[in-house]
Enzyme design. Structure first.
Site, PDB file in Angstrom:
ATOM      1  N   SER A   1      21.876 -24.718  -6.499  1.00 54.01           N
ATOM      2  CA  SER A   1      22.849 -25.672  -7.017  1.00 54.01           C
ATOM      3  C   SER A   1      23.712 -26.127  -5.842  1.00 54.01           C
ATOM      4  CB  SER A   1      23.725 -24.971  -8.062  1.00 54.01           C
ATOM      5  OG  SER A   1      24.716 -25.840  -8.528  1.00 54.01           O
TER       6      SER A   1
ATOM      7  N   LYS B   1      19.408 -28.705  -7.583  1.00 54.77           N
ATOM      8  CA  LYS B   1      20.395 -29.238  -8.543  1.00 54.77           C
ATOM      9  C   LYS B   1      21.536 -29.823  -7.748  1.00 54.77           C
ATOM     10  CE  LYS B   1      23.675 -26.815 -11.416  1.00 54.77           C
ATOM     11  NZ  LYS B   1      23.852 -25.860 -12.548  1.00 54.77           N
TER      12      LYS B   1
ATOM     13  N   LYS C   1      25.234 -31.648  -7.904  1.00 53.56           N
ATOM     14  CA  LYS C   1      26.401 -31.963  -8.725  1.00 53.56           C
ATOM     15  C   LYS C   1      26.681 -33.456  -8.586  1.00 53.56           C
ATOM     16  CE  LYS C   1      27.368 -27.939 -10.208  1.00 53.56           C
ATOM     17  NZ  LYS C   1      27.501 -27.650 -11.639  1.00 53.56           N
TER      18      LYS C   1
ATOM     19  N   ASP D   1      23.656 -32.338 -12.239  1.00 51.22           N
ATOM     20  CA  ASP D   1      24.579 -31.672 -13.170  1.00 51.22           C
ATOM     21  C   ASP D   1      25.918 -32.396 -13.102  1.00 51.22           C
ATOM     22  OD1 ASP D   1      25.873 -28.249 -13.603  1.00 51.22           O
ATOM     23  OD2 ASP D   1      26.134 -30.082 -14.762  1.00 51.22           O
TER      24      ASP D   1
ATOM     25  N   GLU E   1      22.006 -32.723 -16.465  1.00 47.49           N
ATOM     26  CA  GLU E   1      22.689 -31.610 -17.142  1.00 47.49           C
ATOM     27  C   GLU E   1      24.098 -32.021 -17.546  1.00 47.49           C
ATOM     28  OE1 GLU E   1      22.893 -28.142 -14.664  1.00 47.49           O
ATOM     29  OE2 GLU E   1      24.080 -27.008 -16.104  1.00 47.49           O
TER      30      GLU E   1
ATOM     31  N   ASP F   1      24.598 -27.493 -21.157  1.00 47.40           N
ATOM     32  CA  ASP F   1      25.192 -26.283 -20.570  1.00 47.40           C
ATOM     33  C   ASP F   1      26.457 -25.982 -21.383  1.00 47.40           C
ATOM     34  OD1 ASP F   1      26.364 -25.505 -17.146  1.00 47.40           O
ATOM     35  OD2 ASP F   1      26.759 -24.509 -19.041  1.00 47.40           O
TER      36      ASP F   1
ATOM     37  N   LYS G   1      23.675 -19.506 -20.017  1.00 48.07           N
ATOM     38  CA  LYS G   1      24.570 -18.661 -19.215  1.00 48.07           C
ATOM     39  C   LYS G   1      25.028 -17.548 -20.150  1.00 48.07           C
ATOM     40  CE  LYS G   1      26.242 -22.274 -16.145  1.00 48.07           C
ATOM     41  NZ  LYS G   1      27.403 -23.123 -15.763  1.00 48.07           N
TER      42      LYS G   1
ATOM     43  N   GLY H   1      24.064 -20.582 -13.296  1.00 48.62           N
ATOM     44  CA  GLY H   1      24.899 -19.654 -12.526  1.00 48.62           C
ATOM     45  C   GLY H   1      26.371 -19.994 -12.682  1.00 48.62           C
TER      46      GLY H   1
HETATM   47  O1  LIG Z   1      26.069 -20.086  -9.383  1.00 52.78           O
HETATM   48  C1  LIG Z   1      25.595 -21.173  -8.995  1.00 52.78           C
HETATM   49  O2  LIG Z   1      25.104 -21.392  -7.907  1.00 52.78           O
HETATM   50  C2  LIG Z   1      25.730 -22.351  -9.933  1.00 52.78           C
HETATM   51  C3  LIG Z   1      27.126 -22.835  -9.851  1.00 52.78           C
HETATM   52  C4  LIG Z   1      27.291 -23.980 -10.779  1.00 52.78           C
HETATM   53  O3  LIG Z   1      26.507 -24.902 -10.797  1.00 52.78           O
HETATM   54  C5  LIG Z   1      28.437 -23.950 -11.634  1.00 52.78           C
HETATM   55  C6  LIG Z   1      29.298 -22.905 -11.562  1.00 52.78           C
HETATM   56  C7  LIG Z   1      30.456 -22.853 -12.374  1.00 52.78           C
HETATM   57  C8  LIG Z   1      30.738 -23.867 -13.193  1.00 52.78           C
HETATM   58  C9  LIG Z   1      30.093 -25.125 -12.981  1.00 52.78           C
HETATM   59  O4  LIG Z   1      30.804 -25.704 -11.924  1.00 52.78           O
HETATM   60  C10 LIG Z   1      28.669 -25.108 -12.506  1.00 52.78           C
HETATM   61  C11 LIG Z   1      27.681 -25.259 -13.644  1.00 52.78           C
HETATM   62  O5  LIG Z   1      27.920 -26.123 -14.516  1.00 52.78           O
HETATM   63  O6  LIG Z   1      26.650 -24.594 -13.661  1.00 52.78           O
HETATM   64 MG   LIG Z   2      26.120 -26.843 -15.437  1.00 58.17          MG
END
Ligand SMILES: O=C(O)CCC(=O)C1=CC=C[C@@H](O)[C@@H]1C(=O)O
Ligand SMILES: [Mg+2]
Length: 378
Positions: A137, A163, A165, A190, A215, A240, A264, A292
């Site tokens: 990510s 992934k 953001k 995402d 996402e 999510d 999650k 994650g």
């Molecule tokens: O743990 C990782 O590498 C994924 C982190 C990640 O994408 C996220 C972590 C915490 C909240 C969100 O910002 C985002 C998610 O939406 O998954």
């Molecule tokens: Mg997410």
């Protein structure tokens, strides 16, 4: 299984790189580490994925500490737990919401249960895979070139999906440039709820880049508008933040709000509920992957175990510890070989908490025993 003691520890780990999403930037991770100790001295471990601020959902480290201390821990200390499923199906049902708090304690009891069975957490959850595929990510960066550099590095390490953001203004041009350099890589976006249906033109523009999924484009608590949007996009929507329970998943599937779900464990209240969502999605042909929350090795270990279930068919966010932390708090750390992680076969989560490192990063801890006043609360 009688739990005689629960220890809550507030840890703080500094991220190697700031992690920016559409709702903010994380420079470090404050989280609650939960240790549940049985009357024969075995420890089970899990972590709360709640963040310091209520930006991902309404829970925070402080709300979790309060709910654990004043409600959930007294219940667990007072009752004989025959199977971890009882926790979400019987003992925590009267407590509304607070999914991440519930998952943190339930997860520690699942680890303890597996250890007492002499089985891996993956095994007692019904896992079937010996290895899992993982992706990365990548947060919002200061330039598209920085993003391309990170993709190049992770590709070299064999990660199985990328992934990115996104948010309005960091989306179409970013994906277009990445696709020009990497036309074939498994790529997804995402949005963390950064868009509304008014952004339909911008979201439709993303439809032409052969993304694996988009996402959580819309509101964090929406299922209806996502169904409308999914009917207008060919790219699968993955939910999510909107999915907090088996019921949410059932409704999203019925309405056609998504074609993929990111599980999650913390967001849905624990491993038992995660298993139920897994089974429902398997029945309806909805593929899963494990999201994650910037976890330490303890949380990563739980993510690896749940990802070993058969309907986790898409690579998740459980990348190597070394991408996040200068040092993790488990021995061994979570490592990734050619985009794969071997599912531990040792009893429990299969990664040993390092007490030396846990002590180093613990800001505050509290131990809870069954006492008169605790018994009264339960
Ligand atoms: O743990 C990782 O590498 C994924 C982190 C990640 O994408 C996220 C972590 C915490 C909240 C969100 O910002 C985002 C998610 O939406 O998954
Ligand atoms: Mg997410």
């Amino acid at each position: 299984m009688k739990i005689k003691q629960v220890i809550l520890r507030h840890l703080k780990l500094d991220l190697l790189e700031p992690f920016t999403t559409s709702f903010g930037t994380e420079y470090n991770r404050d989280f609650i580490l939960v240790e549940a100790i049985s009357d024969d001295g075995i420890s089970g471990w899990a972590e709360s994925v709640a963040m310091l601020d209520p930006l991902y959902n309404e829970e925070t480290l402080k709300t979790n500490w309060h709910i654990l201390e004043d409600y959930l821990i007294p219940i667990i200390l007072k009752n004989e737990i025959k199977h971890p499923d009882e926790i979400s199906e019987k003992y925590f049902t009267h407590i509304r919401g607070n999914y991440m708090a519930k998952a943190a304690l339930e997860g520690a009891v699942w680890d303890l249960y597996a250890k007492k069975q002499g089985a891996s957490l993956s095994n007692v959850l019904g896992g079937t895979k010996k290895k899992i595929e993982v992706g990365v990510s990548i947060g919002i960066k200061d330039s598209i070139d920085s993003t391309l550099d990170i993709i190049e590095a992770r590709l070299g390490e064999g990660y199985k999906r990328f992934k990115l953001k996104i948010k309005p203004g960091w989306d179409v041009e970013l994906i277009d440039k990445v696709r020009k350099v990497y036309p074939e890589i498994p790529l997804m976006a995402d949005a963390n709820s950064a868009y509304t249906l008014k952004d339909i033109d911008r979201l439709s523009a993303l439809d032409d880049f052969n993304l694996m999924m988009i996402e959580q484009p819309l509101a964090y608590n929406d299922i209806i508008d996502h169904a409308d949007l999914q009917s207008r996009l060919k790219t699968p929507i993955c939910l999510d933040e909107s999915i907090h329970s088996l019921e949410d998943a059932r409704k999203a599937i019925k309405l056609g709000s998504c074609k993929i779900i990111n599980i999650k464990i913390g967001r849905v209240g624990g491993l038992t509920e995660s298993k139920k969502i897994h089974d429902l999605c398997l029945e309806h042909g909805i593929p899963l992957w494990c999201g994650g929350m910037l976890e330490s090795g303890i949380g990563r270990a739980h993510n690896i175990a749940i990802t070993s279930l058969p309907n986790f068919t898409l690579p998740g966010d459980t990348a190597a510890s070394s991408l996040y932390w200068a040092e993790d708090i488990t021995d061994p750390e979570v490592t990734v070989e050619n985009g794969m992680i071997s599912v531990p076969e040792l009893p429990g989560i299969g990664y040993e908490p390092s007490m030396e490192k846990i002590k180093k990063y613990t800001i505050h801890s509290q131990t809870y025993h069954l006492s008169e006043n605790v018994a009264r609360n339960a």
